[in-house]
Design a protein around this motif. Structure first.
Motif, PDB file in Angstrom:
ATOM      1  N   GLU A 198      -0.989   0.951   2.212  1.00  0.00           N
ATOM      2  CA  GLU A 198       0.264   1.252   1.517  1.00  0.00           C
ATOM      3  C   GLU A 198      -0.001   1.595   0.062  1.00  0.00           C
ATOM      4  O   GLU A 198       0.409   0.873  -0.847  1.00  0.00           O
ATOM      5  CB  GLU A 198       1.275   0.116   1.692  1.00  0.00           C
ATOM      6  N   PRO A 199      -0.677   2.741  -0.170  1.00  0.00           N
ATOM      7  CA  PRO A 199      -0.914   3.133  -1.568  1.00  0.00           C
ATOM      8  C   PRO A 199       0.387   3.465  -2.294  1.00  0.00           C
ATOM      9  O   PRO A 199       1.367   3.889  -1.671  1.00  0.00           O
ATOM     10  CB  PRO A 199      -1.810   4.365  -1.447  1.00  0.00           C
ATOM     11  N   ASP A 200       0.378   3.275  -3.580  1.00  0.00           N
ATOM     12  CA  ASP A 200       1.510   3.623  -4.437  1.00  0.00           C
ATOM     13  C   ASP A 200       1.802   5.115  -4.290  1.00  0.00           C
ATOM     14  O   ASP A 200       0.883   5.937  -4.287  1.00  0.00           O
ATOM     15  CB  ASP A 200       1.146   3.291  -5.893  1.00  0.00           C
ATOM     16  N   VAL A 201       3.074   5.481  -4.156  1.00  0.00           N
ATOM     17  CA  VAL A 201       3.433   6.898  -4.001  1.00  0.00           C
ATOM     18  C   VAL A 201       3.001   7.729  -5.209  1.00  0.00           C
ATOM     19  O   VAL A 201       2.832   8.944  -5.096  1.00  0.00           O
ATOM     20  CB  VAL A 201       4.945   7.115  -3.738  1.00  0.00           C
ATOM     21  N   LEU A 202       2.801   7.092  -6.352  1.00  0.00           N
ATOM     22  CA  LEU A 202       2.356   7.806  -7.542  1.00  0.00           C
ATOM     23  C   LEU A 202       0.847   8.079  -7.531  1.00  0.00           C
ATOM     24  O   LEU A 202       0.364   8.880  -8.329  1.00  0.00           O
ATOM     25  CB  LEU A 202       2.728   7.022  -8.805  1.00  0.00           C
ATOM     26  N   ASN A 203       0.128   7.424  -6.631  1.00  0.00           N
ATOM     27  CA  ASN A 203      -1.324   7.595  -6.541  1.00  0.00           C
ATOM     28  C   ASN A 203      -1.636   8.744  -5.567  1.00  0.00           C
ATOM     29  O   ASN A 203      -2.113   8.532  -4.454  1.00  0.00           O
ATOM     30  CB  ASN A 203      -1.998   6.296  -6.110  1.00  0.00           C
ATOM     31  N   GLU A 204      -1.366   9.938  -6.022  1.00  0.00           N
ATOM     32  CA  GLU A 204      -1.516  11.122  -5.173  1.00  0.00           C
ATOM     33  C   GLU A 204      -2.944  11.329  -4.699  1.00  0.00           C
ATOM     34  O   GLU A 204      -3.167  11.774  -3.566  1.00  0.00           O
ATOM     35  CB  GLU A 204      -1.012  12.358  -5.912  1.00  0.00           C
ATOM     36  N   VAL A 205      -3.922  11.011  -5.529  1.00  0.00           N
ATOM     37  CA  VAL A 205      -5.328  11.162  -5.143  1.00  0.00           C
ATOM     38  C   VAL A 205      -5.648  10.254  -3.958  1.00  0.00           C
ATOM     39  O   VAL A 205      -6.285  10.673  -2.995  1.00  0.00           O
ATOM     40  CB  VAL A 205      -6.258  10.873  -6.343  1.00  0.00           C
TER      41      VAL A 205
ATOM     42  N   GLU B  63      -0.710   7.284  21.177  1.00  0.00           N
ATOM     43  CA  GLU B  63       0.337   6.358  21.603  1.00  0.00           C
ATOM     44  C   GLU B  63       0.493   5.178  20.666  1.00  0.00           C
ATOM     45  O   GLU B  63       1.513   4.493  20.685  1.00  0.00           O
ATOM     46  CB  GLU B  63       0.040   5.838  23.031  1.00  0.00           C
ATOM     47  N   ASP B  64      -0.497   4.936  19.829  1.00  0.00           N
ATOM     48  CA  ASP B  64      -0.467   3.795  18.905  1.00  0.00           C
ATOM     49  C   ASP B  64       0.160   4.133  17.564  1.00  0.00           C
ATOM     50  O   ASP B  64       0.320   3.259  16.702  1.00  0.00           O
ATOM     51  CB  ASP B  64      -1.878   3.250  18.682  1.00  0.00           C
ATOM     52  N   MET B  65       0.537   5.395  17.362  1.00  0.00           N
ATOM     53  CA  MET B  65       1.192   5.768  16.117  1.00  0.00           C
ATOM     54  C   MET B  65       2.562   5.121  16.083  1.00  0.00           C
ATOM     55  O   MET B  65       3.173   4.890  17.116  1.00  0.00           O
ATOM     56  CB  MET B  65       1.294   7.299  16.027  1.00  0.00           C
ATOM     57  N   LEU B  66       3.054   4.802  14.893  1.00  0.00           N
ATOM     58  CA  LEU B  66       4.383   4.164  14.759  1.00  0.00           C
ATOM     59  C   LEU B  66       5.468   5.054  15.331  1.00  0.00           C
ATOM     60  O   LEU B  66       5.450   6.234  15.235  1.00  0.00           O
ATOM     61  CB  LEU B  66       4.680   3.889  13.288  1.00  0.00           C
TER      62      LEU B  66
ATOM     63  N   VAL C 288       7.940   2.717   1.745  1.00  0.00           N
ATOM     64  CA  VAL C 288       8.520   1.379   1.720  1.00  0.00           C
ATOM     65  C   VAL C 288       8.654   0.944   0.272  1.00  0.00           C
ATOM     66  O   VAL C 288       7.796   1.227  -0.560  1.00  0.00           O
ATOM     67  CB  VAL C 288       7.689   0.356   2.531  1.00  0.00           C
ATOM     68  N   ILE C 289       9.749   0.281  -0.018  1.00  0.00           N
ATOM     69  CA  ILE C 289       9.998  -0.230  -1.356  1.00  0.00           C
ATOM     70  C   ILE C 289       9.508  -1.674  -1.391  1.00  0.00           C
ATOM     71  O   ILE C 289      10.097  -2.551  -0.760  1.00  0.00           O
ATOM     72  CB  ILE C 289      11.500  -0.174  -1.723  1.00  0.00           C
ATOM     73  N   LEU C 290       8.410  -1.906  -2.111  1.00  0.00           N
ATOM     74  CA  LEU C 290       7.855  -3.241  -2.269  1.00  0.00           C
ATOM     75  C   LEU C 290       8.282  -3.776  -3.637  1.00  0.00           C
ATOM     76  O   LEU C 290       8.730  -3.005  -4.485  1.00  0.00           O
ATOM     77  CB  LEU C 290       6.328  -3.179  -2.160  1.00  0.00           C
ATOM     78  N   PRO C 291       8.148  -5.059  -3.870  1.00  0.00           N
ATOM     79  CA  PRO C 291       8.583  -5.612  -5.160  1.00  0.00           C
ATOM     80  C   PRO C 291       7.932  -4.959  -6.384  1.00  0.00           C
ATOM     81  O   PRO C 291       8.564  -4.841  -7.424  1.00  0.00           O
ATOM     82  CB  PRO C 291       8.185  -7.088  -5.059  1.00  0.00           C
ATOM     83  N   ASP C 292       6.688  -4.520  -6.251  1.00  0.00           N
ATOM     84  CA  ASP C 292       5.964  -3.989  -7.401  1.00  0.00           C
ATOM     85  C   ASP C 292       5.688  -2.486  -7.350  1.00  0.00           C
ATOM     86  O   ASP C 292       5.081  -1.942  -8.270  1.00  0.00           O
ATOM     87  CB  ASP C 292       4.632  -4.729  -7.564  1.00  0.00           C
ATOM     88  N   LYS C 293       6.119  -1.818  -6.273  1.00  0.00           N
ATOM     89  CA  LYS C 293       5.862  -0.382  -6.159  1.00  0.00           C
ATOM     90  C   LYS C 293       6.636   0.202  -4.997  1.00  0.00           C
ATOM     91  O   LYS C 293       7.082  -0.509  -4.099  1.00  0.00           O
ATOM     92  CB  LYS C 293       4.371  -0.114  -5.954  1.00  0.00           C
ATOM     93  N   THR C 294       6.753   1.525  -5.033  1.00  0.00           N
ATOM     94  CA  THR C 294       7.175   2.259  -3.843  1.00  0.00           C
ATOM     95  C   THR C 294       5.883   2.745  -3.211  1.00  0.00           C
ATOM     96  O   THR C 294       5.048   3.369  -3.878  1.00  0.00           O
ATOM     97  CB  THR C 294       8.080   3.447  -4.197  1.00  0.00           C
ATOM     98  N   ALA C 295       5.694   2.425  -1.937  1.00  0.00           N
ATOM     99  CA  ALA C 295       4.428   2.704  -1.269  1.00  0.00           C
ATOM    100  C   ALA C 295       4.594   3.746  -0.179  1.00  0.00           C
ATOM    101  O   ALA C 295       5.634   3.837   0.466  1.00  0.00           O
ATOM    102  CB  ALA C 295       3.870   1.421  -0.671  1.00  0.00           C
TER     103      ALA C 295
ATOM    104  N   ASP D  52       0.869 -10.390   6.042  1.00  0.00           N
ATOM    105  CA  ASP D  52       1.023  -9.675   4.782  1.00  0.00           C
ATOM    106  C   ASP D  52       2.481  -9.267   4.577  1.00  0.00           C
ATOM    107  O   ASP D  52       3.245  -9.136   5.538  1.00  0.00           O
ATOM    108  CB  ASP D  52       0.136  -8.423   4.798  1.00  0.00           C
ATOM    109  N   ARG D  53       2.834  -9.018   3.330  1.00  0.00           N
ATOM    110  CA  ARG D  53       4.211  -8.619   3.015  1.00  0.00           C
ATOM    111  C   ARG D  53       4.614  -7.318   3.695  1.00  0.00           C
ATOM    112  O   ARG D  53       5.790  -7.092   3.951  1.00  0.00           O
ATOM    113  CB  ARG D  53       4.405  -8.510   1.509  1.00  0.00           C
ATOM    114  N   ILE D  54       3.675  -6.446   4.032  1.00  0.00           N
ATOM    115  CA  ILE D  54       4.002  -5.172   4.669  1.00  0.00           C
ATOM    116  C   ILE D  54       4.593  -5.380   6.067  1.00  0.00           C
ATOM    117  O   ILE D  54       5.283  -4.512   6.594  1.00  0.00           O
ATOM    118  CB  ILE D  54       2.769  -4.227   4.686  1.00  0.00           C
ATOM    119  N   ALA D  55       4.372  -6.546   6.651  1.00  0.00           N
ATOM    120  CA  ALA D  55       4.913  -6.851   7.981  1.00  0.00           C
ATOM    121  C   ALA D  55       6.438  -6.777   8.024  1.00  0.00           C
ATOM    122  O   ALA D  55       7.031  -6.532   9.081  1.00  0.00           O
ATOM    123  CB  ALA D  55       4.446  -8.229   8.436  1.00  0.00           C
ATOM    124  N   GLU D  56       7.072  -6.963   6.882  1.00  0.00           N
ATOM    125  CA  GLU D  56       8.532  -6.901   6.820  1.00  0.00           C
ATOM    126  C   GLU D  56       9.070  -5.473   6.921  1.00  0.00           C
ATOM    127  O   GLU D  56      10.272  -5.283   7.071  1.00  0.00           O
ATOM    128  CB  GLU D  56       9.020  -7.505   5.502  1.00  0.00           C
ATOM    129  N   TYR D  57       8.184  -4.482   6.837  1.00  0.00           N
ATOM    130  CA  TYR D  57       8.642  -3.107   6.675  1.00  0.00           C
ATOM    131  C   TYR D  57       8.374  -2.181   7.860  1.00  0.00           C
ATOM    132  O   TYR D  57       8.764  -1.025   7.819  1.00  0.00           O
ATOM    133  CB  TYR D  57       8.015  -2.515   5.410  1.00  0.00           C
TER     134      TYR D  57
END
Length: 184
Positions: A141-148, A181-184, A164-171, A87-92
């Motif tokens: 990676e929900p849109d930062v504007l989707n507060e709910v 231990e598995d947390m980023l 993360v800044i994706l092509p179609d949103k800031t997530a 997925d594209r999120i792998a780049e981030y």
């Protein structure tokens, strides 16, 4: 090479199954994607034919698995379970080889705001981790504007891991780790 995303088993009263690219399933997904509360963040108010093609392609590939999530045997949400490495999120972020991700939309506006989203996200994350013992974390990676949505992810045990800044949103990258231990 890592396998396709597994189909998790969920604890009752929750269930899920792969979406069919025809009939009632297709009508349901297509209709939900036309709803303003879904379209605002998915931007996929596509034609029925385009959705049929999208679902068919996902079912034939190894990147993602489109599913319907039900509560008490009633369809509640459309979700795409995916392998992060494809997925594209792998780049981030520094993903693990078995990390799984989820895109999700509750279809009907009247079924939101009842706590079902939080319950569903928790059960889904647990089911995904159980379905793949190699998976160390489930991400979204929900849109930062989707507060709910972000609030529901946090309440379900997903933890913030930055933006993360994706092509179609800031997530907002959120992570449900198997262990601390598995947390980023």
């Amino acid at each position: 090479m890592v396998s396709s995303p597994p189909l998790p088993m969920l604890r009752s009263p929750w269930s899920l199954r792969a979406v069919r690219a025809e009939g009632t399933d297709l009508d349901l997904v297509h209709g939900w994607m036309q709803q303003p509360h879904v379209e605002a963040f998915w931007h996929q108010a596509w034609s029925r034919d385009r959705w049929a093609n999208e679902i068919s392609e996902q079912l034939a590939g190894e990147h993602s698995l489109p599913v319907l999530v039900s509560y008490e045997n009633s369809p509640l949400a459309y979700a795409e379970l995916y392998r992060v490495q494809r997925d594209r999120i792998a780049e981030y972020y520094a993903y693990g080889p078995y990390d799984l991700g989820i895109h999700i939309a509750i279809g009907e506006q009247k079924r939101t705001g009842q706590g079902l989203g939080t319950q569903m996200l928790r059960v889904l994350a647990e089911g995904m981790l159980d379905a793949d013992p190699g998976c160390r974390r489930v991400v979204a990676e929900p849109d930062v504007l989707n507060e709910v949505s972000i609030k529901a992810f946090h309440a379900a045990g997903f933890r913030p891991a930055g933006e993360v800044i994706l092509p179609d949103k800031t997530a907002a990258l959120v992570v449900h780790p198997r262990t601390e231990e598995d947390m980023l």
